[in-house]
Enzyme design. Structure first.
Site, PDB file in Angstrom:
ATOM      1  N   LEU A   7      50.784  44.930  22.572  1.00 29.94           N
ATOM      2  CA  LEU A   7      51.490  43.655  22.451  1.00 29.94           C
ATOM      3  C   LEU A   7      50.504  42.520  22.196  1.00 29.94           C
ATOM      4  O   LEU A   7      50.649  41.755  21.250  1.00 29.94           O
ATOM      5  CB  LEU A   7      52.308  43.387  23.714  1.00 29.94           C
ATOM      6  CG  LEU A   7      53.055  42.057  23.792  1.00 29.94           C
ATOM      7  CD1 LEU A   7      54.064  41.928  22.644  1.00 29.94           C
ATOM      8  CD2 LEU A   7      53.769  41.914  25.140  1.00 29.94           C
ATOM      9  N   GLU A  41      47.260  40.140  21.226  1.00 28.78           N
ATOM     10  CA  GLU A  41      46.385  40.006  20.068  1.00 28.78           C
ATOM     11  C   GLU A  41      45.264  39.034  20.417  1.00 28.78           C
ATOM     12  O   GLU A  41      45.337  38.333  21.440  1.00 28.78           O
ATOM     13  CB  GLU A  41      47.182  39.518  18.858  1.00 28.78           C
ATOM     14  CG  GLU A  41      48.279  40.493  18.441  1.00 28.78           C
ATOM     15  CD  GLU A  41      49.045  40.052  17.202  1.00 28.78           C
ATOM     16  OE1 GLU A  41      48.774  38.946  16.679  1.00 28.78           O
ATOM     17  OE2 GLU A  41      49.918  40.820  16.764  1.00 28.78           O
ATOM     18  N   SER A  76      49.080  35.443  26.440  1.00 34.01           N
ATOM     19  CA  SER A  76      50.184  34.968  27.263  1.00 34.01           C
ATOM     20  C   SER A  76      51.374  34.527  26.407  1.00 34.01           C
ATOM     21  O   SER A  76      52.528  34.702  26.795  1.00 34.01           O
ATOM     22  CB  SER A  76      49.713  33.805  28.142  1.00 34.01           C
ATOM     23  OG  SER A  76      48.723  34.240  29.046  1.00 34.01           O
ATOM     24  N   TRP A  98      42.917  43.948  23.825  1.00 37.11           N
ATOM     25  CA  TRP A  98      43.034  44.263  25.248  1.00 37.11           C
ATOM     26  C   TRP A  98      43.947  45.462  25.486  1.00 37.11           C
ATOM     27  O   TRP A  98      44.768  45.464  26.394  1.00 37.11           O
ATOM     28  CB  TRP A  98      43.513  43.040  26.043  1.00 37.11           C
ATOM     29  CG  TRP A  98      42.725  41.811  25.768  1.00 37.11           C
ATOM     30  CD1 TRP A  98      43.138  40.684  25.135  1.00 37.11           C
ATOM     31  CD2 TRP A  98      41.340  41.605  26.104  1.00 37.11           C
ATOM     32  NE1 TRP A  98      42.109  39.780  25.041  1.00 37.11           N
ATOM     33  CE2 TRP A  98      40.984  40.323  25.633  1.00 37.11           C
ATOM     34  CE3 TRP A  98      40.368  42.375  26.753  1.00 37.11           C
ATOM     35  CZ2 TRP A  98      39.711  39.793  25.796  1.00 37.11           C
ATOM     36  CZ3 TRP A  98      39.100  41.850  26.900  1.00 37.11           C
ATOM     37  CH2 TRP A  98      38.784  40.575  26.432  1.00 37.11           C
ATOM     38  N   ILE A  99      43.787  46.484  24.673  1.00 44.65           N
ATOM     39  CA  ILE A  99      44.673  47.641  24.739  1.00 44.65           C
ATOM     40  C   ILE A  99      44.072  48.702  25.666  1.00 44.65           C
ATOM     41  O   ILE A  99      43.047  49.315  25.359  1.00 44.65           O
ATOM     42  CB  ILE A  99      44.914  48.233  23.334  1.00 44.65           C
ATOM     43  CG1 ILE A  99      45.412  47.134  22.381  1.00 44.65           C
ATOM     44  CG2 ILE A  99      45.889  49.390  23.424  1.00 44.65           C
ATOM     45  CD1 ILE A  99      46.633  46.379  22.857  1.00 44.65           C
ATOM     46  N   ARG A 143      30.207  50.596  62.901  1.00 42.81           N
ATOM     47  CA  ARG A 143      29.062  49.678  62.882  1.00 42.81           C
ATOM     48  C   ARG A 143      28.877  49.029  64.264  1.00 42.81           C
ATOM     49  O   ARG A 143      29.798  48.376  64.778  1.00 42.81           O
ATOM     50  CB  ARG A 143      29.291  48.592  61.825  1.00 42.81           C
ATOM     51  CG  ARG A 143      28.236  47.506  61.759  1.00 42.81           C
ATOM     52  CD  ARG A 143      26.887  48.030  61.331  1.00 42.81           C
ATOM     53  NE  ARG A 143      25.985  46.936  60.966  1.00 42.81           N
ATOM     54  CZ  ARG A 143      24.675  47.084  60.796  1.00 42.81           C
ATOM     55  NH1 ARG A 143      24.114  48.294  60.938  1.00 42.81           N
ATOM     56  NH2 ARG A 143      23.939  46.061  60.453  1.00 42.81           N
ATOM     57  N   GLN A 180      33.158  41.477  52.926  1.00 41.76           N
ATOM     58  CA  GLN A 180      32.590  40.630  53.985  1.00 41.76           C
ATOM     59  C   GLN A 180      32.406  41.409  55.286  1.00 41.76           C
ATOM     60  O   GLN A 180      31.385  41.273  55.965  1.00 41.76           O
ATOM     61  CB  GLN A 180      33.493  39.422  54.220  1.00 41.76           C
ATOM     62  CG  GLN A 180      32.904  38.364  55.137  1.00 41.76           C
ATOM     63  CD  GLN A 180      31.735  37.616  54.496  1.00 41.76           C
ATOM     64  OE1 GLN A 180      31.601  37.602  53.274  1.00 41.76           O
ATOM     65  NE2 GLN A 180      30.884  37.015  55.310  1.00 41.76           N
ATOM     66  N   GLU A 226      49.117  42.649  32.408  1.00 39.88           N
ATOM     67  CA  GLU A 226      50.593  42.564  32.425  1.00 39.88           C
ATOM     68  C   GLU A 226      51.084  41.142  32.668  1.00 39.88           C
ATOM     69  O   GLU A 226      52.106  40.920  33.322  1.00 39.88           O
ATOM     70  CB  GLU A 226      51.185  43.502  33.499  1.00 39.88           C
ATOM     71  CG  GLU A 226      50.776  44.954  33.352  1.00 39.88           C
ATOM     72  CD  GLU A 226      51.526  45.687  32.261  1.00 39.88           C
ATOM     73  OE1 GLU A 226      52.393  45.079  31.624  1.00 39.88           O
ATOM     74  OE2 GLU A 226      51.211  46.858  32.049  1.00 39.88           O
TER      75      GLU A 226
END
Length: 382
Positions: A127, A129, A134, A158-159, A269, A337, A364
């Site tokens: 979809l 390009e 967006s 971005w396929i 730990r 962290q 997506e």
């Protein structure tokens, strides 16, 4: 640790058990070394296909599992907790099957779906390009019609699975009428004129190739168009609503994996004469992480149940994608962290989870776009 789940049938419980077993034996142990080397695990998808895990939400008559989305998404979460490249890959493949399964003719489904759902073929969804991400309705890839079919020209960007997929769902412009001028096509990866660029160099998800797809006069027959001319944009949006639920489930899996690593480390730990899990500051962090993960899981399952009931679920899918991916980002940062310096090394998977979570806030539809979708639906129906 195993997540307690409420599942609707004995069959679905067996599917989750199968998924956990496959993930523990064949998926999770490969994640760190294959991600480090950027190896794409194509054979894993074949294994999942043989096990029936690539076809869960689709009809039995075409080789599908006929499972509700409520079950499929929980399977996806388990896979993503073991290795996001696999979980996301299953989600993308399911997304690529959706247009044909939902909008294809009976003849198209019979001809193509069994191989797609059985794991013989792996799919990708085209979809976006380079200048239309967006704003998907602004895409410029063209499909010129003639007496024999269509000629596709343009570039998709971005396929996921670009260059390794066996088929591509391509959204292309058949007329200049904005969103109403877009049509959907099923394109074989071997089509002359279709080529993949080199994979993108990414911060995370290195085992999941992302690449541009170039279409230079790629000829396809007319029967490879899915739906009517001009119906492509509505087909794309319907698929994306489902795909967003897949991303929400994947994000929940990554967050759960990060929480498990952090909780185990905190108990092992020792500092100041005892495990750091005894410190209130660490306990509160773990409690907040667990609470937001459970909330995200409940949100994506509620949206899935709406879908399974045949009710509108687009707003809830956007909410689930937004909340679960933002949760994954916060939880993975907190996991790093809690591990301290070790969290910043590749000796532990926490740093990989953090890099993967960032990707999920983008794919997506970015989380800014999800907010637009939610607000638009809220104000229209409020």
């Amino acid at each position: 640790m195993a997540v307690p789940r409420t599942l609707p049938t004995d069959e679905s419980r067996a599917l989750l058990d199968l998924t956990r077993d496959l993930t523990a034996r064949e998926i999770a142990p490969r994640a760190a070394p294959d991600e480090a080397d950027g190896r794409f695990p194509r054979e894993v998808f074949a294994t999942l296909g043989t096990a029936g895990l690539l076809s869960l939400p689709y009809p039995e008559e075409y080789g599908g599992g006929a499972q509700p989305y409520e079950v499929y998404l929980q399977v996806l979460e388990e896979l993503a907790a073991g290795w996001l490249a696999v979980g996301l890959g299953v989600s993308v493949h399911t997304l690529a099957c959706h247009p044909l399964a939902t909008f294809g003719t009976p003849e198209q489904r019979a001809a193509h779906l069994p191989a797609m759902l059985g794991g013989e073929l792996l799919g990708a969804y085209c979809l976006s390009e380079p200048h239309s991400g967006s704003d998907a309705a602004a895409l410029s890839t063209r499909a010129a019609a003639d007496a024999d079919g269509y000629t596709l020209t343009g570039t998709k960007a971005w396929i996921t699975h670009g260059g390794v997929a066996d088929f591509y769902i391509v959204l292309a412009r058949t007329s200049p009428e904005g969103a109403r001028g877009i049509s959907a096509f099923l394109v074989d990866a071997r089509t002359p004129g279709l080529a993949a660029a080199a994979p993108e160099h990414k911060m995370g998800m290195r085992s999941s190739p992302t690449a541009q797809i170039h279409l230079d006069g790629a000829r396809i027959p007319a029967e490879r168009r899915i739906g009517a001319e001009g119906q492509g944009f509505s087909i794309a949006l319907a698929a994306l609503d489902c795909g967003r639920l897949g991303i929400a489930a994947c994000a929940t899996g990554v967050a759960q994996a990060a929480l498990d690593v952090a909780a185990e480390y905190a108990q092992d730990r020792t500092q100041f004469g005892g495990p750091i899990a005894d410190k209130q500051g660490i306990r509160f962090m773990l409690a907040d992480m667990a609470t937001t993960i459970e909330a995200g899981r409940a949100l994506y399952l509620a949206a899935a149940r709406l879908r399974d009931a045949g009710l509108p679920f687009g707003r809830q899918a956007a909410m689930a994608k937004l909340f679960c991916t933002d949760t994954a980002m916060r939880v993975t940062v907190d996991a790093v962290q809690i591990l301290g310096g070790y969290g910043y090394t590749t000796d532990f998977p926490a740093e990989r989870y953090m890099r993967e979570a960032k990707c999920l806030q983008i794919v997506e539809g970015t989380n800014q776009i999800q907010r637009m979708v939610i607000a638009r639906d809220l104000l229209r129906n409020g």
